[in-house]
Motif scaffolding. Sequence first.
Motif, mmCIF file in Angstrom:
data_model
loop_
_atom_site.group_PDB
_atom_site.id
_atom_site.type_symbol
_atom_site.label_atom_id
_atom_site.label_comp_id
_atom_site.label_asym_id
_atom_site.label_seq_id
_atom_site.Cartn_x
_atom_site.Cartn_y
_atom_site.Cartn_z
ATOM 1 N N GLN A 101 0.826 -1.205 0.000
ATOM 2 C CA GLN A 101 0.000 0.000 0.000
ATOM 3 C C GLN A 101 0.861 1.256 0.000
ATOM 4 O O GLN A 101 0.563 2.223 -0.709
ATOM 5 N N GLY A 102 1.928 1.249 0.784
ATOM 6 C CA GLY A 102 2.816 2.400 0.807
ATOM 7 C C GLY A 102 3.430 2.674 -0.547
ATOM 8 O O GLY A 102 3.556 3.831 -0.972
ATOM 9 N N PHE A 103 3.819 1.605 -1.260
ATOM 10 C CA PHE A 103 4.395 1.763 -2.593
ATOM 11 C C PHE A 103 3.422 2.494 -3.513
ATOM 12 O O PHE A 103 3.792 3.446 -4.211
ATOM 13 N N PHE A 104 2.172 2.068 -3.521
ATOM 14 C CA PHE A 104 1.192 2.694 -4.414
ATOM 15 C C PHE A 104 0.739 4.066 -3.898
ATOM 16 O O PHE A 104 0.184 4.853 -4.670
ATOM 17 N N SER A 105 0.975 4.356 -2.616
ATOM 18 C CA SER A 105 0.610 5.679 -2.103
ATOM 19 C C SER A 105 1.409 6.782 -2.784
ATOM 20 O O SER A 105 0.930 7.906 -2.930
ATOM 21 N N VAL A 106 2.620 6.465 -3.234
ATOM 22 C CA VAL A 106 3.471 7.455 -3.892
ATOM 23 C C VAL A 106 2.973 7.753 -5.309
ATOM 24 O O VAL A 106 3.363 8.744 -5.916
ATOM 25 N N PHE A 107 2.092 6.921 -5.824
ATOM 26 C CA PHE A 107 1.569 7.146 -7.176
ATOM 27 C C PHE A 107 0.720 8.416 -7.264
ATOM 28 O O PHE A 107 0.381 8.852 -8.364
ATOM 29 N N VAL A 108 0.377 8.992 -6.123
ATOM 30 C CA VAL A 108 -0.310 10.282 -6.152
ATOM 31 C C VAL A 108 0.568 11.319 -6.846
ATOM 32 O O VAL A 108 0.074 12.265 -7.462
ATOM 33 N N TYR A 109 1.889 11.141 -6.729
ATOM 34 C CA TYR A 109 2.826 12.025 -7.438
ATOM 35 C C TYR A 109 2.630 11.900 -8.949
ATOM 36 O O TYR A 109 2.678 12.898 -9.668
ATOM 37 N N GLY A 110 2.407 10.678 -9.422
ATOM 38 C CA GLY A 110 2.184 10.477 -10.851
ATOM 39 C C GLY A 110 0.932 11.175 -11.343
ATOM 40 O O GLY A 110 0.920 11.752 -12.435
ATOM 41 N N THR A 111 -0.146 11.119 -10.561
ATOM 42 C CA THR A 111 -1.374 11.809 -10.979
ATOM 43 C C THR A 111 -1.150 13.317 -11.032
ATOM 44 O O THR A 111 -1.649 13.991 -11.939
ATOM 45 N N ALA A 112 -0.391 13.852 -10.071
ATOM 46 C CA ALA A 112 -0.105 15.293 -10.063
ATOM 47 C C ALA A 112 0.725 15.682 -11.285
ATOM 48 O O ALA A 112 0.475 16.718 -11.920
ATOM 49 N N MET A 113 1.704 14.851 -11.646
ATOM 50 C CA MET A 113 2.557 15.162 -12.795
ATOM 51 C C MET A 113 1.783 15.093 -14.100
ATOM 52 O O MET A 113 2.046 15.861 -15.037
ATOM 53 N N TYR A 114 0.814 14.196 -14.190
ATOM 54 C CA TYR A 114 0.014 14.144 -15.420
ATOM 55 C C TYR A 114 -0.992 15.295 -15.474
ATOM 56 O O TYR A 114 -1.347 15.753 -16.564
ATOM 57 N N GLN A 115 -1.452 15.756 -14.331
ATOM 58 C CA GLN A 115 -2.271 16.971 -14.331
ATOM 59 C C GLN A 115 -1.440 18.163 -14.782
ATOM 60 O O GLN A 115 -1.919 19.032 -15.521
ATOM 61 N N PHE A 116 -0.185 18.207 -14.327
ATOM 62 C CA PHE A 116 0.732 19.249 -14.790
ATOM 63 C C PHE A 116 0.930 19.144 -16.299
ATOM 64 O O PHE A 116 0.921 20.164 -17.010
ATOM 65 N N SER A 117 1.110 17.934 -16.810
ATOM 66 C CA SER A 117 1.306 17.732 -18.248
ATOM 67 C C SER A 117 0.100 18.211 -19.042
ATOM 68 O O SER A 117 0.242 18.800 -20.122
ATOM 69 N N LEU A 118 -1.088 17.964 -18.505
ATOM 70 C CA LEU A 118 -2.309 18.401 -19.178
ATOM 71 C C LEU A 118 -2.381 19.918 -19.239
ATOM 72 O O LEU A 118 -2.707 20.495 -20.280
ATOM 73 N N SER A 119 -2.069 20.577 -18.137
ATOM 74 C CA SER A 119 -2.068 22.052 -18.117
ATOM 75 C C SER A 119 -1.010 22.608 -19.063
ATOM 76 O O SER A 119 -1.242 23.604 -19.753
ATOM 77 N N LEU A 120 0.154 21.957 -19.101
ATOM 78 C CA LEU A 120 1.217 22.405 -19.999
ATOM 79 C C LEU A 120 0.793 22.281 -21.453
ATOM 80 O O LEU A 120 1.049 23.183 -22.270
ATOM 81 N N GLN A 121 0.142 21.180 -21.799
ATOM 82 C CA GLN A 121 -0.307 21.009 -23.178
ATOM 83 C C GLN A 121 -1.324 22.081 -23.569
ATOM 84 O O GLN A 121 -1.241 22.666 -24.656
ATOM 85 N N MET A 122 -2.277 22.346 -22.692
ATOM 86 C CA MET A 122 -3.277 23.379 -22.980
ATOM 87 C C MET A 122 -2.609 24.737 -23.147
ATOM 88 O O MET A 122 -2.975 25.524 -24.034
ATOM 89 N N LEU A 123 -1.626 25.028 -22.308
ATOM 90 C CA LEU A 123 -0.920 26.306 -22.383
ATOM 91 C C LEU A 123 -0.183 26.439 -23.714
ATOM 92 O O LEU A 123 -0.261 27.489 -24.374
ATOM 93 N N LEU A 124 0.529 25.406 -24.123
ATOM 94 C CA LEU A 124 1.307 25.465 -25.360
ATOM 95 C C LEU A 124 0.407 25.538 -26.587
ATOM 96 O O LEU A 124 0.700 26.262 -27.541
ATOM 97 N N LEU A 125 -0.699 24.795 -26.574
ATOM 98 C CA LEU A 125 -1.569 24.772 -27.747
ATOM 99 C C LEU A 125 -2.365 26.064 -27.900
ATOM 100 O O LEU A 125 -2.536 26.550 -29.030
ATOM 101 N N ILE A 126 -2.844 26.621 -26.819
ATOM 102 C CA ILE A 126 -3.736 27.778 -26.905
ATOM 103 C C ILE A 126 -2.969 29.102 -26.852
ATOM 104 O O ILE A 126 -3.216 30.009 -27.639
ATOM 105 N N VAL A 127 -2.032 29.226 -25.922
ATOM 106 C CA VAL A 127 -1.322 30.495 -25.746
ATOM 107 C C VAL A 127 -0.164 30.631 -26.731
ATOM 108 O O VAL A 127 0.021 31.683 -27.349
ATOM 109 N N PHE A 128 0.623 29.562 -26.898
ATOM 110 C CA PHE A 128 1.807 29.634 -27.752
ATOM 111 C C PHE A 128 1.566 29.065 -29.147
ATOM 112 O O PHE A 128 2.514 28.965 -29.942
#
Length: 304
Positions: free
Chosen positions: A102-129
Amino acid sequence: MSSDLYASNSCMENVSQEIVRAILPKLSSFLSIMGSSFILWMVWRKWKNDKMGIDPYQRIMIGYSIFDILFSFFYWFLGTWMTPSETGWWGALGNEQSCTAQGFFSVFVYGTAMYQFSLSLQMLLLIVFMWTPAQFEMKIEKKLHRFNVISTLVAACIPLFFKGYNPKCGTCRPVPMPSWCGDWMGGDGATECERGDAIMSNIYVFLFWVVLSAFTLFCSGAMVAIYMSVYLSERKMAKYRFSNEDDEGGEEEYPESKRIRQSMLLYSSSFYICWIIPLVLWYAPHGVPSLYVIGDVLFSPMRE
């Protein structure tokens, strides 16, 4: 393992709060798991039926959904069932091995945060830049996937070498044992840790706050930049619009920016409700214990 190491493991004031903390996350995490599973099903259906395949946005959602399902299932849905029974927690049925898993998979919350960051980055690059999906795919998409997956797995594996996954407050995560040992936050500075490492645990807490702070600032800034980019583009287009009506620059004349703003508010509000509120309730003085427990365990699983 000696049961006295689990003494004073509860962070709740009574058994009723332990029951609430054990049951509510199963309900909200189930909704999160179903939502992510539905996303995977929709992407799979598009990949199967569309000759063009799937685009970078959908591949990002695949990564996000996989991390979300694994984290939500092992950490929140199974919850106390994987916590060692020696803790005395209500519903604790696990052992040392299940706690480590369980502890091992608890760190996967970091992965969800990084993919949310990736999603925001993609939207920023496509729309703003003004990037195209092909540019995003060619220049940085593969690098983002590699970084998100590898960094998450490395972060999850490191505590394994220190026996660093131990029970705390009904679930297992990167904390030392006993929970009051060493120089980590909440430790007495004198008791020797039987399992885990106090310095490592402090580093994980520090990195959690650094990643969360950077993620919050970036995603909030990206949403504002996206809205302003669309709004200014519509204003510029309005100058060339031939119309007999007076152009007062009213909000109704910019439907796209209004739509983007509404989407931005939904995205941002859901983020702050599901991330910020549980953390504030968790670290705030527990003057209203029942409200703190319910708010924390109800919103936390849904942030993924």
